[in-house]
Design a protein around this motif. Structure first.
Motif, short mmCIF file in Angstrom:
data_model
loop_
_atom_site.label_atom_id
_atom_site.label_comp_id
_atom_site.label_asym_id
_atom_site.label_seq_id
_atom_site.Cartn_x
_atom_site.Cartn_y
_atom_site.Cartn_z
N GLY A 254 23.59 -20.15 11.94
CA GLY A 254 24.51 -21.23 11.58
C GLY A 254 23.92 -22.30 10.67
N VAL A 255 22.67 -22.16 10.28
CA VAL A 255 22.01 -23.15 9.44
C VAL A 255 22.39 -22.90 7.97
N ASP A 256 22.52 -23.96 7.17
CA ASP A 256 22.95 -23.76 5.78
C ASP A 256 21.89 -22.97 5.00
N PRO A 257 22.30 -22.32 3.90
CA PRO A 257 21.40 -21.39 3.23
C PRO A 257 20.11 -22.03 2.67
N ILE A 258 20.19 -23.25 2.26
CA ILE A 258 18.96 -23.87 1.72
C ILE A 258 17.99 -24.19 2.86
N ARG B 19 17.89 -22.78 5.68
CA ARG B 19 17.42 -21.50 6.22
C ARG B 19 16.17 -21.05 5.47
N ARG B 20 16.15 -21.25 4.17
CA ARG B 20 14.99 -20.86 3.37
C ARG B 20 13.81 -21.80 3.59
N LEU C 162 21.73 -30.29 12.04
CA LEU C 162 21.21 -29.09 12.69
C LEU C 162 19.96 -28.54 12.00
N PRO D 257 28.05 -23.79 6.76
CA PRO D 257 27.13 -23.83 7.90
C PRO D 257 27.70 -24.64 9.06
N ASP D 258 26.96 -24.67 10.17
CA ASP D 258 27.34 -25.51 11.31
C ASP D 258 27.41 -26.96 10.85
#
Lengths: 303, 244
Positions: free
Chosen positions: B168-172, B174-175, B141, A35-36
């Motif tokens: 661009g947000v991490d997968p966790i 994002r959920r 972020l 991720p960013d």
């Protein structure tokens, strides 16, 4: 082709990269997935000699990024995350400029960029600033390739790009790879991992895993279930409260669930949901994908 | 979808820039409490349409109302009744968490007392109370995006527009972000969202797919998959956007 050893980099109090080591072979398509803020850009800038590491070493084709930076710049093609061509030069002028800077000409290496450049050639007299996103991307890639680099380094080329253009872009990369150019590409899209020969999963400056996408998936050693029913949001909340749930995440049209003690008891789960009067319950075993693995490596907090 | 009350009603929405038609006769409704995915290729005209629906730009023609107000004559009222958040700009980096909340809620005319009470409960809910005096620039972020969303619905708008909020947000995270979306929708806030993550298209109640200024498809993800004989929304998107 690329050898990175124990690289560390901090910005004030923030550790951007922690002890990063990996190699990329000749002709390999290597992906940095994260991720960013994971540290992808910092790492790529160190490799392209644009930034100094605090310690550790990196070599490109045997050249050291500190001592031999001028030699490296001649053999590396770099496409930064932000569009960095000259907006008020035309397509052709930009390409000529980069060819000249590297002591070559468009004619000399036209073959290499033909597939990509021919798509924007009808607009060669248009200013770069007036191009659409997809055309800018093709021009930037052409400029990064015009000196026939040994290594192509791309920083998030597909971020913010729609699914169709993303697919086309990866097709282009595959074709470039066939010309014996090593490619290092970073992306926040987990689904693009499967298009790389090998990937490094990176999070908060740390490499969590380096392997082929297939092997990373093999190492996911939990039983994964896909679950769906009517009212997915309620289902998610109820499954979070299910005593046997280890982790549960939304995954497209399904929820992906692992059970505690690596149980995979579909009947138990089905009973629980049937008791709660869910309709159209579907439960089945599912193969994990890279995103499952990434979240698992992140320490998938149940939240 | 909670009710059949229309929050957006667009009939023949058209926007031209000179000879170029950016939005070509768009007709659709979005309902209260619905999560509506607004998809399309880059350059398909999503941003143009979104700016019109937010009251920031006037259409060339068409009958359009948002939250019950007409886009031609009541744009200011629309602005008061919507929330907006994008990936690019959401919060002021050099203000603290609580300053940002105070700033935005002040703009929307909330009283000091309301702001004080709601700020506390919001930050506790987000598990960020201990960070209330930290500058936004110092936050990861994912936190920023969750906070930005909460700020965008802080004044309890009828509808919130989200422009690639999870890019661009991490997968966790994002959920977790989608949990917030579901929760808001459950509280009758309509969600209008654009995204390039096709798995997120599956989380929507209905999605529209725009190609070259036109809406080429609009339905529930299930029905679209069936109609286009596709396994997932990514395939649906590729089939529709590639036909051109």
């Amino acid at each position: 082709m690329l050898k990175v050893q124990n690289i560390n980099k901090s910005y004030a109090d923030v550790k951007a990269l922690k002890d990063i080591s990996f190699n990329v072979s000749k002709g390999e398509l290597f992906g940095f997935i994260g991720p960013d803020g994971a540290g992808k850009t910092t790492l790529l800038r160190i490799i392209t000699t644009l930034l100094l590491a605090d310690d550790g070493s990196a070599k490109v084709n045997g050249y050291d990024v500190v001592k031999d930076y001028l030699k490296i710049r001649k053999i590396v093609g770099y496409m930064p995350g932000k569009f960095s061509l000259y907006q008020d030069l035309t397509v052709l002028e930009n390409l000529e400029f980069f060819a000249t800077v590297f002591g070559t000409s468009i004619d000399e290496n036209y073959d290499l960029i033909k597939d990509i450049y021919s798509q924007i050639e009808p607009f060669k007299h248009r200013r770069a600033g007036k191009l659409s996103g997809g055309m800018k991307q093709k021009l930037a890639l052409s400029c990064a390739l015009i000196h026939k680099p040994k290594v192509l380094i791309l920083d998030e080329p597909t971020t913010g790009v729609d699914a169709v253009s993303r697919m086309e872009f990866w097709d282009m990369l595959k074709n470039i790879q066939k010309k014996d150019i090593s490619i290092l590409v970073s992306t926040p899209y987990m689904d693009e991992a499967s298009l790389c020969d090998r990937v490094a999963l990176i999070q908060k400056g740390e490499l969590m895993s380096i392997d082929t996408p297939q092997n990373i998936i093999k190492l996911f050693n939990k039983n994964l279930l896909a679950v769906r029913a009517d009212n997915m949001y309620k289902l998610l909340l109820d499954l979070r409260n299910f005593e046997h749930t280890d982790s549960v995440f939304l995954f497209g049209q399904y929820l992906h669930l692992t059970m505690k003690n690596n149980l995979s008891d579909k009947k138990l789960l089905n009973n629980y949901l049937a008791n709660k009067k869910y309709s159209n319950i579907e439960i089945f075993d599912i193969e994990p994908n890279i995103e499952d693995c990434f979240m698992d490596l992140m320490g998938g907090v149940k939240n | 979808m909670n009710t059949d009350k229309e929050i957006i009603r667009a009939k023949g929405l058209t926007k031209k820039f000179g000879n170029f038609t950016a939005n070509d006769n768009l007709t659709f409704e979005v309902y209260q409490g619905e999560i509506f995915g607004f998809l399309g290729a880059n350059g398909a005209g999503k941003t143009t349409a979104m700016r019109i629906l937010c009251g920031l730009s006037s259409p060339t023609s068409g009958e359009i109302s948002v939250a019950g107000y007409d886009v031609y004559h009541e744009a200011e009222k629309i602005k008061k009744n919507i929330g907006y958040m994008s990936q690019k700009f959401s919060l002021y980096e050099d203000l603290t968490v609580s300053e940002n909340i105070r700033f935005y809620s002040g703009i929307y005319g909330m009283s000091r007392k309301q702001i004080r009470e709601k700020t506390k409960s919001l930050l506790e809910e987000l598990d960020m109370y201990n960070y209330k005096d930290k500058l936004i620039s110092s936050l990861p972020l994912g936190w920023k995006q969750k906070l930005a969303f909460s700020v965008a619905i802080f004044h309890n708008p009828k509808i919130v527009f989200l422009d690639e909020p999870t890019s661009g947000v991490d997968p966790i995270t994002r959920r977790q972000f989608w949990n917030l979306i579901y929760k808001a929708a459950n509280n009758d806030i309509t969600i209008f969202i654009t995204t390039h993550y096709m798995d997120e298209a599956e989380y929507c109640d209905r999605v529209s797919i725009m190609v070259d200024g036109k809406i080429e498809a609009l339905d529930t993800p299930q029905k679209l998959k069936k109609k286009f004989n596709a396994e997932n929304m990514n395939d649906v998107f590729l089939k529709i956007a590639r036909r051109q």
